[in-house]
Scaffold this active site. Structure first.
Site, PDB file in Angstrom:
ATOM      1  N   GLY A  59      44.460  51.272  42.336  1.00 27.23           N
ATOM      2  CA  GLY A  59      45.558  52.041  42.902  1.00 27.23           C
ATOM      3  C   GLY A  59      45.848  51.523  44.304  1.00 27.23           C
ATOM      4  N   ALA A  74      42.231  33.493  47.623  1.00 27.87           N
ATOM      5  CA  ALA A  74      41.011  33.863  48.356  1.00 27.87           C
ATOM      6  C   ALA A  74      41.168  33.853  49.872  1.00 27.87           C
ATOM      7  CB  ALA A  74      39.871  32.921  47.960  1.00 27.87           C
ATOM      8  N   GLU A 126      47.028  43.169  52.748  1.00 27.25           N
ATOM      9  CA  GLU A 126      48.342  42.648  53.140  1.00 27.25           C
ATOM     10  C   GLU A 126      49.413  42.970  52.095  1.00 27.25           C
ATOM     11  OE1 GLU A 126      47.858  38.460  53.648  1.00 27.25           O
ATOM     12  OE2 GLU A 126      47.023  38.656  55.663  1.00 27.25           O
ATOM     13  N   PHE A 127      49.032  43.672  51.021  1.00 25.27           N
ATOM     14  CA  PHE A 127      49.940  43.890  49.893  1.00 25.27           C
ATOM     15  C   PHE A 127      51.296  44.454  50.334  1.00 25.27           C
ATOM     16  CE2 PHE A 127      51.736  46.708  46.665  1.00 25.27           C
ATOM     17  CZ  PHE A 127      51.816  45.873  45.568  1.00 25.27           C
ATOM     18  N   LYS A 130      52.710  43.477  36.007  1.00 23.84           N
ATOM     19  CA  LYS A 130      51.349  43.987  35.874  1.00 23.84           C
ATOM     20  C   LYS A 130      51.105  44.589  34.487  1.00 23.84           C
ATOM     21  CE  LYS A 130      49.521  42.694  39.740  1.00 23.84           C
ATOM     22  NZ  LYS A 130      48.398  41.718  39.755  1.00 23.84           N
ATOM     23  N   TYR A 180      57.861  44.381  39.435  1.00 22.33           N
ATOM     24  CA  TYR A 180      56.424  44.307  39.750  1.00 22.33           C
ATOM     25  C   TYR A 180      55.618  45.022  38.669  1.00 22.33           C
ATOM     26  CZ  TYR A 180      51.906  44.952  41.937  1.00 22.33           C
ATOM     27  OH  TYR A 180      50.544  44.952  42.178  1.00 22.33           O
ATOM     28  N   SER A 189      46.753  46.362  38.102  1.00 20.93           N
ATOM     29  CA  SER A 189      47.218  47.358  39.063  1.00 20.93           C
ATOM     30  C   SER A 189      47.493  48.647  38.302  1.00 20.93           C
ATOM     31  CB  SER A 189      48.510  46.887  39.740  1.00 20.93           C
ATOM     32  OG  SER A 189      49.117  47.926  40.482  1.00 20.93           O
TER      33      SER A 189
END
Length: 252
Positions: free
Chosen positions: A184, A10, A189-190, A157, A153, A140
């Site tokens: 999508g 969070a 900050e991904f 997901k 990754y 995702s």
């Protein structure tokens, strides 16, 4: 008594946006994250702005002992969680499988899969005891398809997608709702985390089109959570208008 939402990760992005939305709707909050200073700032701000109670808990979801210890130390009244948002997650690197960094793989697997499981194990038992609850898992588009260099990754997901379906089946007899929300391209900050602080490279990911923002996902999660008790949205994919698939983006 006000309802309670527990939101992992969070301190920024979608998790922080969810905290704002649920506070706006009158929920008391349990917020978790690794960055204690940022977590406390978010908690203090939401408490002041929305006059809701906020408990901030700084720990890493990858650490099973920390997850169990921190959550179990909550007072009994805080274990009456109505909504769990399993938001904590990340991507590290963008390399073909043969050149992948094994430490990056471990970080993604430990956070995206194992961390989600550790938190869900504790909180789902609270929900069973309470006779109610809703678990919302952040997936995702990478959980629906794969793309070059996204290998591990995407695998994590895809695991979230499968776990969401498994949770839905296992918790069905207890009246607990389970939902996956699969975004999508979202500008948070991904990409900066994926590229380990390379802001210029991260910025180019979103060049030439309008991506989603964290608020878009948070409002979608609120919509899902706010449906009547007899309604469960099992699975939801949300994309920018300019994005058709993980790799098909129309750029101006």
């Amino acid at each position: 008594m006000s309802k309670i939402a527990l939101i992992t990760g969070a301190t920024a992005g979608i998790g922080e946006a969810c905290a704002h939305v649920f506070a706006r709707e009158g929920y008391n909050l349990i917020l978790t994250g690794r960055r204690e200073d940022r977590l406390n700032k978010v908690a203090s701000y939401l408490n002041d702005k929305y006059n809701v109670e906020v408990t901030a808990m700084s720990f890493d979801v990858r650490n099973r002992a920390e997850v169990i210890e921190n959550l179990n130390e909550l007072p009994a009244e805080w274990k009456n969680v109505d909504v769990l948002v399993n938001n904590a997650g990340l991507s590290q690197g963008l390399d073909p499988i043969q050149k992948g960094d094994i430490d990056d793989w471990e970080t993604m697997i430990d956070t995206n899969i194992k961390g989600l499981l550790y938190v869900s194990k504790v909180v789902s038992n609270w929900m069973i005891d309470n006779g109610k609850g809703h678990i919302i898992n952040l997936g995702s588009i990478a959980g629906k398809e794969v793309y070059p260099n996204g290998n591990v990754y995407c695998a994590t997901k895809h695991a979230v997608d499968a776990l969401n379906k498994g949770m839905r089946a296992d918790l069905l007899p207890f009246g607990i709702r389970v939902t996956a929300v699969h975004p999508g391209a979202v500008e948070t900050e991904f990409s900066e985390v994926r590229f380990k602080g390379d802001r210029e490279r991260a910025k180019k990911v979103y060049d030439g089109f309008e991506p989603l923002i964290a608020q878009d996902i948070a409002e979608t999660i609120w919509f899902v959570a706010s449906r009547p008790a007899h309604v469960n949205i099992n699975d939801l994919v949300i994309m920018p208008t300019a994005q058709a698939t993980a790799t098909n983006i129309f750029r101006h």
